[in-house]
Design an enzyme around this catalytic site. Structure first.
Site, short mmCIF file in Angstrom:
data_model
loop_
_atom_site.label_atom_id
_atom_site.label_comp_id
_atom_site.label_asym_id
_atom_site.label_seq_id
_atom_site.Cartn_x
_atom_site.Cartn_y
_atom_site.Cartn_z
N TRP A 187 13.23 -26.50 122.48
CA TRP A 187 13.64 -26.78 120.93
C TRP A 187 14.54 -26.18 119.42
O TRP A 187 14.79 -26.49 118.38
CB TRP A 187 12.36 -28.02 120.27
CG TRP A 187 11.28 -27.82 119.84
CD1 TRP A 187 10.65 -25.59 119.87
CD2 TRP A 187 11.08 -28.31 118.75
NE1 TRP A 187 9.79 -26.26 118.53
CE2 TRP A 187 9.72 -26.82 118.23
CE3 TRP A 187 11.30 -29.43 118.22
CZ2 TRP A 187 9.43 -27.71 117.32
CZ3 TRP A 187 9.61 -29.50 116.92
CH2 TRP A 187 9.26 -28.20 116.46
N GLU A 326 0.48 -26.96 118.56
CA GLU A 326 0.33 -27.15 119.99
C GLU A 326 -0.65 -25.81 120.87
O GLU A 326 -0.63 -26.14 122.44
CB GLU A 326 1.95 -26.11 121.07
CG GLU A 326 1.80 -24.69 119.82
CD GLU A 326 2.90 -23.79 120.48
OE1 GLU A 326 3.08 -23.15 120.67
OE2 GLU A 326 4.45 -25.10 120.28
#
Length: 340
Positions: A187, A326
């Protein structure tokens, strides 16, 4: 020209398959050296051709050169006796091409022997001067900040070139500067789009076009997981299909653990954000009418279908996702691998 390169930069990945080119074929066309090979999985042909000239005090030398050809490598070696107060220059000009998006044809190859380094350098400088006129950021009173800003601008310009706007390519994580992300598309456009929206908006549009061409794959991923709309994959490559790894090596335990990073579904939100910011900055209604609105609608349909209403608190909840943190994929007492 050496086609025996391997990915060796990430220590824990070194035991894995790291050679991405097949055995190359070498040739010696018209006084040049040439090497051609194909990538092992994507089957992309990469061709390199090099021309060497030796100059002594500015004049071309006729010194003997020795050709060597090995498996997937070809080289030329010059042997000469040098003397004091003379200038020796070895000029190497290399031409590199792939068969994406156009096939490599002999007719398109330049006559390298007709090119000169000084002329190429002058052309290169003129082009970079025009680019810097649009891209430079001036910081007054802080020389370190100025140098740092220009270093990062240079990295952006080499990672997402305006020359790629007609090519179907995305932006690899961390640009083109490392091996750890295996060239996958994440991204990262979100972080650089504001810069290109201001300087070279065609770069942002080309990245959004890359996403649009893979909208059907995003729809298929949503359908596979029981949703509607479009769910873009956390990691993808050429096709737009999911390339997120299912296992990940834990260097501390020495074990391979389940990898749940594919649940980082906020990539779809990032793409939607990029679309909105591109339009807000450029006012490109043509893009919005032809591509942008369709992507926004499909991404919105996905999130609507992913949300469930909880009568206990009167709110909608989205389960089974990972946020920007994450490094924590799920809680230790989670009831399922989707977060619980």
């Amino acid at each position: 020209l050496d086609g025996n390169v391997v990915n060796y930069g990430v220590e824990r990945y070194r035991p894995l398959a790291n050679r991405h080119f097949e055995k190359g074929t070498s040739s010696v066309p018209n006084g040049d050296i040439r090497l051609e090979s194909r990538t092992t999985s994507s089957r992309i042909t990469v061709s390199m051709q090099a021309h060497h000239e030796l100059y002594v005090d500015g004049r071309m030398s006729k010194e003997e050169r020795e050709l060597s050809r090995e498996e997937s490598a070809v080289a030329e070696a010059f042997t000469l006796n040098v003397t004091e107060n003379r200038r020796y220059e070895l000029e190497k000009i290399v031409w590199i091409a792939t068969d994406r998006p156009w096939p490599i044809e002999e007719a398109t190859m330049p006559r390298l022997s007709a090119l000169r380094y000084d002329e190429l350098l002058a052309s290169h400088r003129r082009r970079w001067k025009r680019i810097w006129k649009e891209a430079d950021l001036i910081v007054e009173g802080d020389r370190f900040a100025q140098r740092t800003a220009r270093l990062h601008i240079y990295h952006l310009l080499t990672s997402a070139s305006s020359h790629n706007r007609r090519m179907d390519v995305g932006l690899p994580a961390r640009g083109l500067h490392g091996e750890a992300y295996r060239g996958h598309i994440f991204w990262d456009e979100l972080f650089i789009a504001p810069f290109f929206n201001r300087t070279f908006p065609s770069v942002t549009r080309s990245h959004l076009h890359y996403r649009y061409l893979r909208l059907e794959e995003a729809r298929e991923i949503a359908r596979e997981q029981g949703y509607v709309g479009a769910l873009y994959p956390w990691q993808s490559a050429d096709t737009g299909e999911r390339d997120s790894q299912q296992l990940h090596y834990n260097p501390r335990s020495g074990e391979w653990d389940p990898d749940l990073s594919g649940l980082q579904r906020h990539i779809s939100i990032a793409i939607a954000y990029n679309i909105c910011e591109y339009y807000r900055t450029t006012g490109d209604t043509e893009f919005m009418n032809e591509q942008g609105m369709e992507m926004l609608l499909e991404i919105g349909r996905f999130w609507a279908s992913a949300a469930t209403f909880d009568e206990a608190d009167g709110r909608y909840h989205i389960n089974g996702v990972m946020g920007p943190d994450e490094f924590h994929e799920r809680y230790p007492d989670a009831s399922s691998e989707e977060g619980g």
